[in-house]
Design an enzyme around this catalytic site. Structure first.
Site, PDB file in Angstrom:
ATOM      1  N   GLU A 427       0.282  -0.963   0.449  1.00 36.91           N
ATOM      2  CA  GLU A 427      -0.351  -0.227   0.088  1.00 36.91           C
ATOM      3  C   GLU A 427       0.428   1.449   0.195  1.00 36.91           C
ATOM      4  OE1 GLU A 427      -2.806   2.227   2.459  1.00 36.91           O
ATOM      5  OE2 GLU A 427      -2.278   0.522   3.194  1.00 36.91           O
ATOM      6  N   ASP A 503      -1.509  -0.820   6.011  1.00 42.24           N
ATOM      7  CA  ASP A 503      -1.211  -0.796   7.145  1.00 42.24           C
ATOM      8  C   ASP A 503      -1.864  -0.968   8.334  1.00 42.24           C
ATOM      9  OD1 ASP A 503       0.419   1.152   6.115  1.00 42.24           O
ATOM     10  OD2 ASP A 503      -1.255   2.610   6.119  1.00 42.24           O
ATOM     11  N   ASP A 505      -3.610  -0.231   9.904  1.00 33.89           N
ATOM     12  CA  ASP A 505      -5.660   0.116  10.814  1.00 33.89           C
ATOM     13  C   ASP A 505      -6.399  -0.025   9.803  1.00 33.89           C
ATOM     14  OD1 ASP A 505      -4.891   1.521   8.576  1.00 33.89           O
ATOM     15  OD2 ASP A 505      -4.179   3.192   9.095  1.00 33.89           O
ATOM     16  N   ASP A 507      -7.941   1.037   7.629  1.00 37.22           N
ATOM     17  CA  ASP A 507      -7.996   1.370   6.281  1.00 37.22           C
ATOM     18  C   ASP A 507      -7.100   0.809   5.547  1.00 37.22           C
ATOM     19  OD1 ASP A 507      -8.800   4.202   6.009  1.00 37.22           O
ATOM     20  OD2 ASP A 507      -7.550   5.769   6.526  1.00 37.22           O
TER      21      ASP A 507
END
Length: 652
Positions: A427, A503, A505, A507
């Site tokens: 990403e 990541d 998280d 997102d």
């Protein structure tokens, strides 16, 4: 369709052992009751490991129940100082309660397999009846649980006794298991391995229906066990065996941490490999096995280079040394971190360095003291490397014709061995840059993705390549999009592992879902073949200041549970509370290339989850995906969220 209501009373709070009975698969294997019996057996083994028990006995009763007895100290029967409930009752009825958490001076256990404190409470929750008898403090004490953990006969002293120990008899509830009985052969193998690892401790099995009784006491320890497993196969060099533990003066590891091992290299025949952490079988290996591989590779490579035994053009890899190696490894690790409650794989990153440091020097010393035998091992390893390289050349020839032009942003790897090669779908360009610098360019490729990938659930196959990111992924992996009923040509596959790296998280999870949707919808054969993985980067970093001889350290934690374990371990080591700093990574771009390699890309220390269909077949998985990703399924998604919203974890 009637609309469901969603209000305050819709939220259900599970108490006591209810979570285990609601979702047993989260806490144990549900193929058979073996694992819930193993939880009781592990407690008895921990007593033996601590030096208090000399005998462990298991009985398969005619009525389907199983009992485990030991002559250890006996579970405490007095009132807990805070809960004001008998300790033995707490141990069997409360999740996250046990003697394995107290790692400070005077704690019940220094080394044990128990970490989560949910072991025997799970056994109780999934049993229709469970009886506990404790011999301790000059008396015999009994308590009875029924209906999945309900106390039906409170703890009572039933008489005098001068013995010590614990007897647990459980009646597994068949409603929670595919098979209601304990598989005898698996149990027999488990008990035998316990005897191997607990030198001088007798382990017995009795089967009431057949009258069979068997007792194991291994005086030859790991070596005798491996010889038996190899069925007399002659090793290339004598068995490499040893035992080494950290001393009090060590600045890196806790006193007593280390390993016991025996390794045999054979030219042909089956390979036998077993590993344990604090007596817990780790059937899926883990970082302690990676440490053994690193230690063996370092020693053998050093010997080969010192004596100039490597032919020109041949490059040694760890798998060349490990390919024909059989072993039994028993590691002792303070506060081990396992992958899940069933503890099939060790994830503690420090275990790589721990085991490597204990195993490499003895082997290196032995090889250089027995050069002729060392040359025989070197010859086996070099032949393995040459065979691997030849296999890679064959793959290259097969790929040679009609290769599409690879995406310009793909940073490819050097190796042509598809089974070993990996590509990371990363990403963002920032994280992609760190990954490029931190990777092993020999076998790891990097493909950075910009923004969020298109939701391809309802995208027609002939429209897929209109999206640049999807086009680049397809060309990079070398496989054309296909459906579940197609038979695609996978001979062009360029990477054995396709790793989604985003990541840690919300997102990042969204990007994972979009990529998993792409692979499930348009590349299902890759999932079926086991080529798709999800990398799990850490969420927290703990900066520990220098203290005494010990230098400043950085610890990485996958989630808050691991963070708590790390803080507990620091307290055990005597690090002043509050002296360490905790940082939460906002994204992969914040990580340096070294950090990204150590935590997420190094095959020895990373967390890489294979993507599988799991309990659902392809059709039912497709229905679930359609509900979650379909454009016209908003109502179904809302209904699903109302029903399962309480299971979500908020990341705020």
């Amino acid at each position: 369709m009637a609309k469901s209501s969603y209000h305050e009373s819709s939220i259900r709070v599970l108490k006591g052992l209810e979570p285990v009975r609601e979702r047993p698969g989260m806490y144990t294997r549900t193929e058979s009751p073996l694992h819930i019996i193993q939880e009781v057996l592990d407690n008895a083994s921990d007593e033996a490991l601590a030096g208090y028990a000399k005998h462990i006995g298991v009985t398969l009763h005619a009525d389907g129940s199983v009992s485990v007895i030991d002559d250890g100290r006996g579970i405490p029967v007095g009132l807990h100082p805070e809960e004001k409930v008998p300790v033995v009752e707490i141990v069997f009825t409360r999740l996250h309660a046990g003697g394995k958490f107290d790692k400070k001076g005077g704690g019940a256990y220094t080394f044990s397999g128990g970490l989560h404190g949910v072991g025997v409470s799970v056994t109780n929750a999934l049993s229709s009846r469970l009886e506990v008898t404790v011999w301790r403090d000059g008396g015999e004490h009994r308590i009875l649980f029924e209906n999945g953990g309900e106390v039906t006969q409170p703890l009572k002293r039933s008489g005098k006794s001068d013995r010590n120990g614990t007897l647990v008899r459980a009646w597994p509830n068949p409603r929670y298991f595919d098979a209601g009985t304990v598989p005898l052969e698996e149990l027999r193998r488990l008990l035998r391995s316990k005897a191997v690892l607990l030198g001088g401790v007798s382990v017995s099995l009795a089967v009431e229906k057949t009258g069979e009784t068997q007792t194991w006491i291994y005086k030859d320890g790991l070596r005798g066990y491996l010889q038996e497993a190899l069925a007399g196969a002659e090793p290339v060099i004598p068995y490499f065996e040893g035992e080494k533990y950290v001393e009090a003066a060590d600045d890196t590891f806790a006193e007593g941490e280390g390993a016991q091992w025996v390794v045999a290299w054979t030219e042909e025949g089956a390979i036998a490999r077993e590993s344990y952490v604090n007596l817990i079988p780790t059937s899926n290996g883990g970082t302690h096995e990676s440490g053994l591989r690193e230690g063996l590779f370092g020693a053998v490579k050093s010997f080969i280079e010192l004596h100039s035994l490597l032919p020109k053009g041949v490059k040694l890899l760890p798998e060349d040394v490990f390919a024909r190696a059989s072993f039994v490894l028993s590691a002792k690790v303070l506060d081990p971190q396992f992958q899940g409650q069933i503890k099939e794989r060790l994830n503690s990153r420090d275990a790589v360095r721990l085991v490597a440091q204990q195993t490499r020097p003895p082997l290196e010393l032995w090889l250089n003291a027995h050069v002729d035998l060392g040359r025989k091992l070197a010859d086996l390893v070099v032949k393995q490397a040459q065979s691997r390289m030849k296999a890679g050349q064959k793959v290259e020839k097969k790929k040679g014709s009609g290769v599409a032009v690879l995406p310009g942003k793909l940073t490819d790897c050097e190796s042509s061995d598809v089974s070993r090669n990996e590509v990371f779908l990363v990403e963002g360009d920032s994280a992609g840059g760190s990954a490029k610098m931190g990777r092993d360019k020999e076998f790891q490729a990097i493909l950075p993705l910009r923004g969020k990938v298109l939701n391809t659930w309802e995208t027609e196959r002939d429209r897929l390549f209109a999206n640049n990111e999807v086009h680049d992924i397809a060309v990079a992996i070398g496989v054309d999009p296909h459906g579940p009923d197609d038979s695609p040509d996978l001979s062009g596959l360029r990477y054995g592992k396709i790793c989604i790296l985003s990541d840690a998280d919300v997102d990042g999870s969204h990007i994972q879902v979009l990529l998993l949707t792409l692979f499930f919808r348009h590349f299902p054969r890759l999932i079926e073949a086991g080529n798709v993985y999800v990398a799990r980067p850490p969420l927290f970093r703990v900066d520990v200041p220098a203290a005494g001889k010990r230098q400043m350290r950085k610890l990485y934690c996958l989630d808050e549970a691991e963070l708590q374990v790390a803080e507990d371990k620091l307290a055990k080591e005597g690090v002043r509370a509050g002296s360490w700093q905790i940082s939460r990574f906002k994204g992969l771009g914040e990580m340096s290339s070294e950090q990204l390699w150590e935590t997420t890309m190094n095959p020895d220390t990373r967390r890489l989850l294979p993507v599988r269909f799991g309990d659902l077949d392809f059709a039912r998985t497709g229905l679930k995906f359609n509900m979650l990703m379909g454009k016209g399924e908003a109502a179904a998604r809302r209904s699903w969220l109302e029903e399962h919203g309480n299971e979500a974890e908020a990341d705020i």
